[in-house]
Design a protein around this motif. Sequence first.
Motif, PDB file in Angstrom:
ATOM      1  N   UNK A 219     -36.040  -7.162 -94.043  1.00  0.00           N
ATOM      2  CA  UNK A 219     -37.434  -7.133 -93.588  1.00  0.00           C
ATOM      3  C   UNK A 219     -38.030  -5.806 -94.032  1.00  0.00           C
ATOM      4  N   UNK A 220     -39.038  -5.883 -94.888  1.00  0.00           N
ATOM      5  CA  UNK A 220     -39.654  -4.664 -95.411  1.00  0.00           C
ATOM      6  C   UNK A 220     -41.053  -4.487 -94.813  1.00  0.00           C
ATOM      7  N   UNK A 221     -41.490  -3.246 -94.802  1.00  0.00           N
ATOM      8  CA  UNK A 221     -42.854  -2.946 -94.344  1.00  0.00           C
ATOM      9  C   UNK A 221     -43.111  -3.403 -92.919  1.00  0.00           C
ATOM     10  N   UNK A 222     -42.121  -3.203 -92.055  1.00  0.00           N
ATOM     11  CA  UNK A 222     -42.248  -3.652 -90.659  1.00  0.00           C
ATOM     12  C   UNK A 222     -43.302  -2.817 -89.941  1.00  0.00           C
ATOM     13  N   UNK A 223     -44.154  -3.482 -89.209  1.00  0.00           N
ATOM     14  CA  UNK A 223     -45.182  -2.767 -88.446  1.00  0.00           C
ATOM     15  C   UNK A 223     -45.813  -3.705 -87.440  1.00  0.00           C
ATOM     16  N   UNK A 224     -46.885  -3.240 -86.820  1.00  0.00           N
ATOM     17  CA  UNK A 224     -47.576  -4.092 -85.845  1.00  0.00           C
ATOM     18  C   UNK A 224     -49.056  -3.771 -85.844  1.00  0.00           C
ATOM     19  N   UNK A 225     -49.822  -4.703 -85.310  1.00  0.00           N
ATOM     20  CA  UNK A 225     -51.257  -4.532 -85.133  1.00  0.00           C
ATOM     21  C   UNK A 225     -51.503  -4.645 -83.633  1.00  0.00           C
ATOM     22  N   UNK A 226     -51.731  -3.512 -82.972  1.00  0.00           N
ATOM     23  CA  UNK A 226     -51.845  -3.497 -81.512  1.00  0.00           C
ATOM     24  C   UNK A 226     -52.963  -4.418 -81.014  1.00  0.00           C
ATOM     25  N   UNK A 227     -54.074  -4.443 -81.733  1.00  0.00           N
ATOM     26  CA  UNK A 227     -55.187  -5.317 -81.329  1.00  0.00           C
ATOM     27  C   UNK A 227     -54.773  -6.782 -81.358  1.00  0.00           C
ATOM     28  N   UNK A 228     -53.984  -7.146 -82.370  1.00  0.00           N
ATOM     29  CA  UNK A 228     -53.533  -8.542 -82.492  1.00  0.00           C
ATOM     30  C   UNK A 228     -52.519  -8.888 -81.399  1.00  0.00           C
TER      31      UNK A 228
END
Length: 464
Positions: free
Chosen positions: A74-83
């Motif tokens: 899994x590359x470029x793992x992140x999150x969008x808090x608003x989502x």
Amino acid sequence: MEAQRFDMIVIGAGPGGYVAAIRGAQLGLKVAVVEREHLGGICLNWGCIPTKAMLRSAEILHYMHRAAEYGLKADGIGYDLDAVVKRSRGVAKQLNSGVGHLLKKNKVTVLMGQATLPAPGRVSVTTDKGEQTLEAPAIVLATGARARELPGLEADGDLVWTYKHALTPPRMPKKLLVIGSGAIGIEFASFYNTLGADVTVVEVMDRILPVEDAEISAFAKKAFEKQGMTIREQAMVKQLERGKGSVTAHIEQGGKTAKDTFDTVISAVGIVGNVEGLGLEALGVRIDRSHVVTDPLGRTGVEGLYAIGDVAGAPWLAHKASHEGVMVAELVAGGHPHAVDPKSIAGCTYCHPQVASVGLTEAQAIEQGYEIRVGRFPFIGNGKAIALGEQEGLVKTVFDAKTGALLGAHMVGAEVTELIQGYVVARQLETTEEDLMQTVFPHPTLSEMMHESVLDAWGRAIHF
């Protein structure tokens, strides 16, 4: 204007109130429910449900970071808090409309407005259309509770948050202070820690999760510290100095006060019952420390007036409120329901690792004079836990050595909030260790640890 007449009026449409209303309607009562804010109450709109949705997002992020352990990339793992927040709010909205549908289906009259009790058997409701008067021989208080605010630590929605702000955060905290380590505090600490915040938890008692068994609290603390949290027990936040974009907390511990600066503070220091503005004192209702005093069947001592759920005191749990709602509705309809036994109500905390328990802790059992047998089984001894990559955890059972009665069960680890119900059923059916030992648990499952923990109490564990 003439009063509308009902058999039962419920004030509050949270998990206690709406369930009481539906059960009453099922039993043939003409029921009205009055709600000032949201159908489903705090639990559904601002508590149990939306927090679980957010914690699920954090859990998946946690596994994404561990992808390599499972042979995955899994590359470029992140999150969008608003989502993440948007999903959580969507889940709450779906369930809120579901409650509305259920009440309608059961022909319950719903009034959105503020209720007061001007006289026994009478409810006055202020709605956006004006005043309405309702009458019924039975009135059920299900007004719930709200976050306790300590002087000087009041929330402002910017630097200092309550659970509501934490569920719809204006930004992602970088350095977060959580005051209070009960279920609410620890769940938010766990969520924001997983998303990368530097989290400190301050607890006034001698350990975090103070209602849990001491061994489980210690296990959880170790896991949280391993995840990077700072835990400060027997500590107290004496003062918050609010600056521009930061808060300096004065934290007293071991007789010394130290200052530390945070960009966000979440206050989770307990709850107070919603008893004000209803006219309860004039009716002669007894209130003790913001909670309505009732007998085991929810009766307040004032003819025809009942109280259930958080407003009627601990344990402050949605499932307790719902069960009391059913109990009171059956009582009003002329039935003979059993009182709800607080010792048979499970508590669940959805942090990572999860924590769940029912009944007496080891210390409580000893304190109450029982001669006990204690069984333990670690997750590391369970095939399914190892296959899941969840080897950190513990199942602990406490028995009466003389009768074999299950006094309490305590767990920490993956999915224990789902497992605990097995022990809840066992307690309800008054099973002994013999019954549990004779029960065949499916393999491979995490539930096998429940069996092994019972066996261990009698020195018979097979896999450890």
